[in-house]
Design a protein around this motif. Structure first.
Motif, mmCIF file in Angstrom:
data_model
loop_
_atom_site.group_PDB
_atom_site.id
_atom_site.type_symbol
_atom_site.label_atom_id
_atom_site.label_comp_id
_atom_site.label_asym_id
_atom_site.label_seq_id
_atom_site.Cartn_x
_atom_site.Cartn_y
_atom_site.Cartn_z
ATOM 1 N N VAL A 92 -0.323 -4.702 -7.703
ATOM 2 C CA VAL A 92 -0.709 -3.543 -6.900
ATOM 3 C C VAL A 92 -1.808 -2.822 -7.664
ATOM 4 O O VAL A 92 -1.685 -2.604 -8.878
ATOM 5 N N ALA A 93 -2.890 -2.509 -6.986
ATOM 6 C CA ALA A 93 -4.042 -1.906 -7.660
ATOM 7 C C ALA A 93 -4.652 -0.809 -6.810
ATOM 8 O O ALA A 93 -4.469 -0.769 -5.587
ATOM 9 N N SER A 100 -9.723 12.996 -8.343
ATOM 10 C CA SER A 100 -9.314 13.943 -9.385
ATOM 11 C C SER A 100 -8.175 13.306 -10.169
ATOM 12 O O SER A 100 -7.045 13.226 -9.684
ATOM 13 N N GLU A 101 -8.482 12.854 -11.363
ATOM 14 C CA GLU A 101 -7.454 12.179 -12.165
ATOM 15 C C GLU A 101 -6.318 13.135 -12.508
ATOM 16 O O GLU A 101 -5.140 12.746 -12.485
ATOM 17 N N GLU A 102 -6.645 14.373 -12.843
ATOM 18 C CA GLU A 102 -5.602 15.336 -13.224
ATOM 19 C C GLU A 102 -4.644 15.589 -12.063
ATOM 20 O O GLU A 102 -3.438 15.670 -12.247
ATOM 21 N N ARG A 120 -2.570 6.645 -17.631
ATOM 22 C CA ARG A 120 -3.973 6.726 -18.034
ATOM 23 C C ARG A 120 -4.483 5.377 -18.538
ATOM 24 O O ARG A 120 -5.628 4.994 -18.286
ATOM 25 N N PHE A 121 -3.639 4.644 -19.253
ATOM 26 C CA PHE A 121 -4.040 3.318 -19.708
ATOM 27 C C PHE A 121 -4.265 2.385 -18.517
ATOM 28 O O PHE A 121 -5.184 1.562 -18.525
ATOM 29 N N ARG A 122 -3.424 2.498 -17.489
ATOM 30 C CA ARG A 122 -3.583 1.650 -16.309
ATOM 31 C C ARG A 122 -4.881 1.987 -15.562
ATOM 32 O O ARG A 122 -5.468 1.127 -14.919
ATOM 33 N N LEU A 123 -5.312 3.250 -15.648
ATOM 34 C CA LEU A 123 -6.517 3.667 -14.936
ATOM 35 C C LEU A 123 -7.794 3.435 -15.740
ATOM 36 O O LEU A 123 -8.892 3.629 -15.222
ATOM 37 N N ALA A 124 -7.649 2.993 -16.997
ATOM 38 C CA ALA A 124 -8.825 2.857 -17.859
ATOM 39 C C ALA A 124 -9.740 1.696 -17.483
ATOM 40 O O ALA A 124 -10.962 1.854 -17.497
ATOM 41 N N PRO A 125 -9.219 0.489 -17.159
ATOM 42 C CA PRO A 125 -10.138 -0.636 -16.870
ATOM 43 C C PRO A 125 -10.946 -0.392 -15.601
ATOM 44 O O PRO A 125 -10.740 0.570 -14.865
ATOM 45 N N VAL A 130 -5.355 -2.261 -11.769
ATOM 46 C CA VAL A 130 -3.977 -2.722 -11.598
ATOM 47 C C VAL A 130 -3.025 -1.677 -12.161
ATOM 48 O O VAL A 130 -3.133 -1.278 -13.329
ATOM 49 N N VAL A 131 -2.082 -1.235 -11.348
ATOM 50 C CA VAL A 131 -1.126 -0.226 -11.786
ATOM 51 C C VAL A 131 0.292 -0.757 -11.871
ATOM 52 O O VAL A 131 1.159 -0.138 -12.478
ATOM 53 N N ALA A 132 0.558 -1.933 -11.263
ATOM 54 C CA ALA A 132 1.927 -2.465 -11.312
ATOM 55 C C ALA A 132 1.924 -3.944 -10.967
ATOM 56 O O ALA A 132 1.032 -4.448 -10.274
ATOM 57 N N ARG A 133 2.933 -4.629 -11.479
ATOM 58 C CA ARG A 133 3.234 -6.010 -11.078
ATOM 59 C C ARG A 133 4.726 -6.055 -10.779
ATOM 60 O O ARG A 133 5.553 -5.825 -11.656
ATOM 61 N N LEU A 134 5.065 -6.341 -9.524
ATOM 62 C CA LEU A 134 6.439 -6.229 -9.044
ATOM 63 C C LEU A 134 6.788 -7.419 -8.167
ATOM 64 O O LEU A 134 5.894 -8.136 -7.696
ATOM 65 N N PRO A 135 8.084 -7.643 -7.921
ATOM 66 C CA PRO A 135 8.454 -8.607 -6.879
ATOM 67 C C PRO A 135 7.753 -8.257 -5.571
ATOM 68 O O PRO A 135 7.496 -7.082 -5.282
ATOM 69 N N ILE A 136 7.429 -9.267 -4.785
ATOM 70 C CA ILE A 136 6.544 -9.082 -3.635
ATOM 71 C C ILE A 136 7.013 -7.972 -2.699
ATOM 72 O O ILE A 136 6.218 -7.141 -2.253
#
Length: 329
Positions: A92-93, A100-102, A120-125, A130-136
């Motif tokens: 999921v991305a 507004s990040e804040e 914040r680390f997920r939003l850096a690239p 990509v913010v999550a990897r989950l079952p479908i």
């Protein structure tokens, strides 16, 4: 004295920068440790799901309600948790960085069940992020929840590349109404230009591991020389230029193995130039396509929650979804 003072000030600046670098590295290590925990939980959940499906299938077969599996299609074997995780999870991305990040941080932290520093680390690239990897099923729920909060969320399954229908192109033709290709495995396709959505040009570094047999000669006192056979693993890196073309049901990879005679009068002497001319030719015939060349500068691109050798490909899939849904550029 002035020179001594300048040197002292320079030394203090360097020490401050070193402290900042050390703190950043410690945060990165802590973040990586936290990343491993949810992946381990997802792997265990995937293993349980596979075990349950095997039990249900065995019951159905014993009851005679299902035909036997088709020839050449194997059920997941015990211990194949990593392959099962790939087959049953999705990324999921966010197609774009929040305006507004804040303002987005508390909402994302709640939906992703992550601490703000991890968000914040997920939003850096680069985007899509990509913010999550989950079952479908859970990935679909998270995507819907993010959309409900106003985030431009997309998702794509993490499956084997072969299952995604990628064709490595041997030769091609730029026809008036369509692109015709022949794959290295003999596949033949004709794709209408309006069906194309994304052209990605870049480079990738692939690592191949090979086994070599080495013969060594050893001398022992009183025993003379004798030979020792050893097996060693050799890692080789290869840089490959490519143009990827994605469309509805179409995944084409033009590489250094492609014959570029289809360019006709535009044929150049180098693969690099031929790939550029191919991308330009496709853009002229399909001006609606999105173009991306970020991978030219990032052959070692790494996507969060994904093995490095799949990172470029899966970002392309997420980008395709964003283009298809009108969220990019």
């Amino acid at each position: 004295m002035s020179e001594t003072r300048a040197l002292r000030e320079k030394l203090e600046e360097i020490q401050v920068e070193l402290r900042r670098t050390k703190e950043h590295l410690e945060k990165l290590r802590a973040h990586q440790a936290r990343e491993r925990e949810p992946l381990a939980r997802e792997l265990e959940a995937a293993r349980r799901e596979v075990a349950e499906l095997r039990i249900r299938l065995q019951k159905a077969e014993s009851a005679g309600s299902l035909p036997p599996p088709a020839t050449g299609i194997a059920l997941p074997e015990p211990g194949s948790g990593e392959r099962s995780l790939e087959a049953t999870t999705a990324l999921v991305a966010l197609a774009r960085h929040p305006a507004s990040e804040e303002a987005a941080m508390p909402v994302l932290s709640r939906l992703l069940k992550l601490a703000p520093v991890d968000v914040r680390f997920r939003l850096a690239p680069m985007s899509p992020k990509v913010v999550a990897r989950l079952p479908i099923a859970r990935a679909a729920e998270l995507r819907a929840a993010l959309r409900a909060e106003g985030f431009l969320a997309v998702s794509c399954p993490v499956g084997p590349r072969a299952a995604a229908g990628w064709v490595r192109v041997r030769q091609f033709g730029l026809e008036e109404q369509h692109l015709s290709v022949e794959g290295i495995l003999g596949e033949r396709l004709r794709v209408r230009y309006p069906e194309l959505r994304l052209v990605m040009r870049g480079r990738r570094i692939s690592t191949q591991e090979e086994t070599e047999h080495v013969v060594e000669s050893h001398h022992h006192a009183g025993m003379g020389h004798h030979r020792v056979h050893r097996v060693v693993e050799v890692r080789q890196e290869q840089v490959e230029n490519f143009v990827w073309v994605l469309g509805k049901g179409t995944r084409l990879a033009f590489t250094q193995s492609t014959h570029f005679n289809g360019l006709g009068d535009e044929l150049a002497s180098s693969v690099f130039e031929n790939l550029q001319r191919l991308a330009n030719a496709l853009a002229r015939r399909a001006p609606h396509v999105a173009k991306d060349e970020r991978f030219l500068q990032m052959p070692r691109f790494t996507l969060p929650l994904v093995d490095q050798d799949r990172s470029q490909e899966l970002l392309a899939e997420l980008l395709f979804q964003a283009v298809e849904e009108g969220l990019w550029p």
